[in-house]
Design a protein around this motif. Structure first.
Motif, PDB file in Angstrom:
ATOM      1  N   LEU A 212       0.691  -0.836  -0.464  1.00  0.00           N
ATOM      2  CA  LEU A 212      -0.022  -0.036  -0.379  1.00  0.00           C
ATOM      3  C   LEU A 212       1.152   1.145  -0.209  1.00  0.00           C
ATOM      4  N   SER A 213       1.528   1.823  -1.002  1.00  0.00           N
ATOM      5  CA  SER A 213       1.476   3.043  -1.984  1.00  0.00           C
ATOM      6  C   SER A 213       0.639   3.612  -2.627  1.00  0.00           C
ATOM      7  N   CYS A 214      -0.451   4.083  -1.964  1.00  0.00           N
ATOM      8  CA  CYS A 214      -1.073   4.790  -3.020  1.00  0.00           C
ATOM      9  C   CYS A 214      -2.765   5.515  -2.119  1.00  0.00           C
ATOM     10  N   GLY A 215      -3.309   6.501  -3.142  1.00  0.00           N
ATOM     11  CA  GLY A 215      -4.411   6.691  -2.442  1.00  0.00           C
ATOM     12  C   GLY A 215      -4.086   8.403  -1.533  1.00  0.00           C
ATOM     13  N   LYS A 216      -2.408   8.246  -0.920  1.00  0.00           N
ATOM     14  CA  LYS A 216      -2.272   9.775  -0.113  1.00  0.00           C
ATOM     15  C   LYS A 216      -1.903  11.047  -0.858  1.00  0.00           C
ATOM     16  N   ALA A 217      -2.635  12.487  -0.713  1.00  0.00           N
ATOM     17  CA  ALA A 217      -2.065  13.287  -1.357  1.00  0.00           C
ATOM     18  C   ALA A 217      -1.265  13.728  -0.343  1.00  0.00           C
ATOM     19  N   TRP A 253      -1.799  11.916  -8.879  1.00  0.00           N
ATOM     20  CA  TRP A 253      -2.273  10.407  -9.536  1.00  0.00           C
ATOM     21  C   TRP A 253      -2.746  10.808 -11.167  1.00  0.00           C
ATOM     22  N   GLN A 254      -3.334  12.518 -11.249  1.00  0.00           N
ATOM     23  CA  GLN A 254      -3.418  13.138 -12.447  1.00  0.00           C
ATOM     24  C   GLN A 254      -2.452  12.904 -12.778  1.00  0.00           C
ATOM     25  N   GLY A 267      -4.842  10.371 -17.796  1.00  0.00           N
ATOM     26  CA  GLY A 267      -4.618   9.696 -17.134  1.00  0.00           C
ATOM     27  C   GLY A 267      -4.276   9.073 -15.773  1.00  0.00           C
ATOM     28  N   THR A 268      -4.357   8.227 -14.839  1.00  0.00           N
ATOM     29  CA  THR A 268      -4.177   7.736 -13.640  1.00  0.00           C
ATOM     30  C   THR A 268      -3.318   7.148 -13.343  1.00  0.00           C
ATOM     31  N   LEU A 269      -2.503   7.556 -12.536  1.00  0.00           N
ATOM     32  CA  LEU A 269      -1.217   7.237 -12.575  1.00  0.00           C
ATOM     33  C   LEU A 269      -1.914   5.576 -11.364  1.00  0.00           C
ATOM     34  N   SER A 338       4.229  15.725  -5.564  1.00  0.00           N
ATOM     35  CA  SER A 338       3.625  15.738  -6.731  1.00  0.00           C
ATOM     36  C   SER A 338       3.376  14.113  -7.818  1.00  0.00           C
ATOM     37  N   VAL A 339       3.868  13.932  -7.596  1.00  0.00           N
ATOM     38  CA  VAL A 339       3.784  12.227  -8.249  1.00  0.00           C
ATOM     39  C   VAL A 339       3.554  11.051  -7.338  1.00  0.00           C
ATOM     40  N   PHE A 340       1.779  10.401  -7.004  1.00  0.00           N
ATOM     41  CA  PHE A 340       1.758   9.027  -6.180  1.00  0.00           C
ATOM     42  C   PHE A 340       0.950   8.608  -6.769  1.00  0.00           C
TER      43      PHE A 340
END
Ligand code: ARG
Length: 467
Positions: A212-217, A253-254, A267-269, A338-340
């Protein structure tokens, strides 16, 4: 039936013992109950029951030596923290016997006794490892802790496994160990044996980041309306309400898909190497994936060429059933503020009103008078159920693989051809849809149509793992 205890260490993570999963290895056969006291009362006000999406048992766990008796459960949905549901940190400082800690659980209150419904607690004293080794004749490893009283009488027992050994720092409780094994319960010279978690801190951190390294800004979303976007008719023209310019880099992720320097789709990362996009965007090898960009006229933090584009097997239906492509990046994205990547929902998780959904994209339409087409914009959107969506678009157009939202999210209203629909629960964002076909003119009543991500999990997994 309560099988084991566990401790919450993060919104999506419970830590417990590996030996709990020897018999039932399948994540879907487990449920985590948080905020419980009385297991017999199925409507406790603060309970949160969540499914398990993944069991990560320590690969070193041995039935013979009982070493590495630790496992992580990834939950299907994040827990909501409150007075009754809260995480505990792992105790990282030295644990000195005869320190006293507490154990809690729903296991038996005596050897061979029945399990209980009400959560029990008892204090135990940490015992020097030498004494314990003596009592257990060489079966104690350095990554174990022993606790109890040497004359017995206080102990964990069957059903308590995986539960917390909580130790007080003077300020708060921290997690020293997990109930692992013992001979009988509460016997003289047979203390309880616990997994010493500080020895596994790296394993825990790595296992969690791997999964899980996703979904957090890093920059939390802001200027987002508190209500979903609306459309209204102003003298014959449709106008959108509730669409705002995003705070820069708050949707890390945008990505912008560009050909010859021109943005043509969002697109979505979804991880360091992969972007999910709408198939109709027609991304090609050599196009650019621009990451960490807010205003398309200015420099982005990264630009990576498209390495290869993968699509799902298409049938002849029109509009196509599966309007998704996976784009492999020429080099891995460098994650940062800025990239996640966004999280992907586990299969058959359904978005309902307990989630808040947002769509984001670039582009302009007449509907969006006051929003700059170059800056990423955002709108909270409400969901429309498939039945209602079908009644407007027609039975055959809306498939089970679709997701519908309020019309404001349509391409013709928001201006972006491949905009993601991300939904948030307790601060973690998941990608639920990618915008597909829709009405040509921003229409007051025709819902926006997204391709749903939930059913294509397997395709994503297979494609991104294989190649
Ligand atoms: N293995 C047991 C379980 O599955 C826990 C044993 C703990 N025993 C003890 N005496 N401390 O629940």
């Amino acid at each position: 039936m309560p099988a084991c205890g566990g401790a919450i260490i993060a919104p999506l993570w419970v830590i417990t013992a590996a030996h709990c999963f020897l018999r039932f290895k399948d994540a879907s056969s487990w449920i985590v109950m948080a905020g419980k006291h009385d297991l017999d009362n199925s409507n406790e006000s603060f309970q949160q029951l969540v499914g398990v999406s993944k069991i990560v048992s320590h690969q070193g766990y041995s039935m013979r030596t009982k070493e590495f008796d630790v496992a992580l459960l990834k939950l299907r949905e994040p827990l909501q923290y409150n007075q009754y549901v809260r995480p505990i940190e792992i105790w990282m400082r030295p644990l000195h016997p005869p320190m006293r800690c507490s154990i809690t659980g729903w296991g038996s209150t005596r050897e061979n006794g029945p399990r209980v419904n009400l959560l029990q607690e008892v204090n135990v004293t940490l015992m020097p490892l030498d004494n314990c080794t003596h009592f257990y004749k060489g079966r104690i490893q350095p990554s174990m802790l022993c606790a109890g009283e040497s004359e017995g009488g206080v102990d964990a027992c069957q059903g308590d496994s995986g539960g917390p050994l909580s130790c007080y720092t003077g300020e708060r409780y921290q997690l020293g160990g997990l109930v692992s094994w013992g001979v009988g319960c509460g016997r003289v010279h047979k203390p309880g044996v616990y997994t010493k978690l500080q020895d596994h801190a790296d394993w825990i951190a790595n296992a969690m980041t791997r999964v899980l390294s996703c979904g957090k800004a890093e920059t939390p979303p802001c200027r987002l309306g508190s209500l979903p976007a609306t459309l209204s008719d102003v003298g014959g023209e449709v106008r959108a309400g509730g669409v705002t310019e995003a705070c820069p880099y708050s949707w890390p992720w945008q990505v912008s898909l560009q050909s010859e320097g021109r943005h043509y789709c969002s697109g979505t990362l979804i991880n360091r190497r992969w972007v999910l996009a709408a198939h109709h965007c027609n991304a090609k090898m050599g196009d650019m994936v621009v990451l960490g960009v807010h205003d398309l006229r200015f420099m982005a933090s990264q630009s990576v060429p498209v390495d290869e584009v993968f699509e799902q097997a298409q049938d002849s239906s029109f509009p196509p059933n599966n309007d998704l492509s996976l784009i492999r990046l020429g080099e891995p994205a460098r994650s940062g503020d800025s990239v996640f990547p966004v999280c992907l929902p586990d299969d058959d998780i359904e978005v309902d009103d307990s989630w808040t959904c947002v769509t984001t994209g670039w582009g302009q339409t007449k509907t969006l008078e006051k929003v700059s087409p170059h800056s990423l914009h955002q709108a909270r959107v409400s969901l429309v159920n498939l039945t209602a969506c079908r009644s407007i678009w027609g039975e055959d157009l809306i498939k089970d693989t679709h997701l519908c939202t309020h019309p404001a999210a349509a391409v013709s209203c928001m201006g972006d051809a491949g905009a993601p629909l991300v939904c948030q629960k307790h601060g973690l964002y998941f990608l639920f849809g990618v915008v597909t076909w829709g009405s040509r003119h921003c229409d007051l009543i025709k819902p926006a149509v997204f391709t749903s991500i939930a059913d294509v999990r397997l395709w994503i997994k297979d494609t991104t793992e294989d190649v």
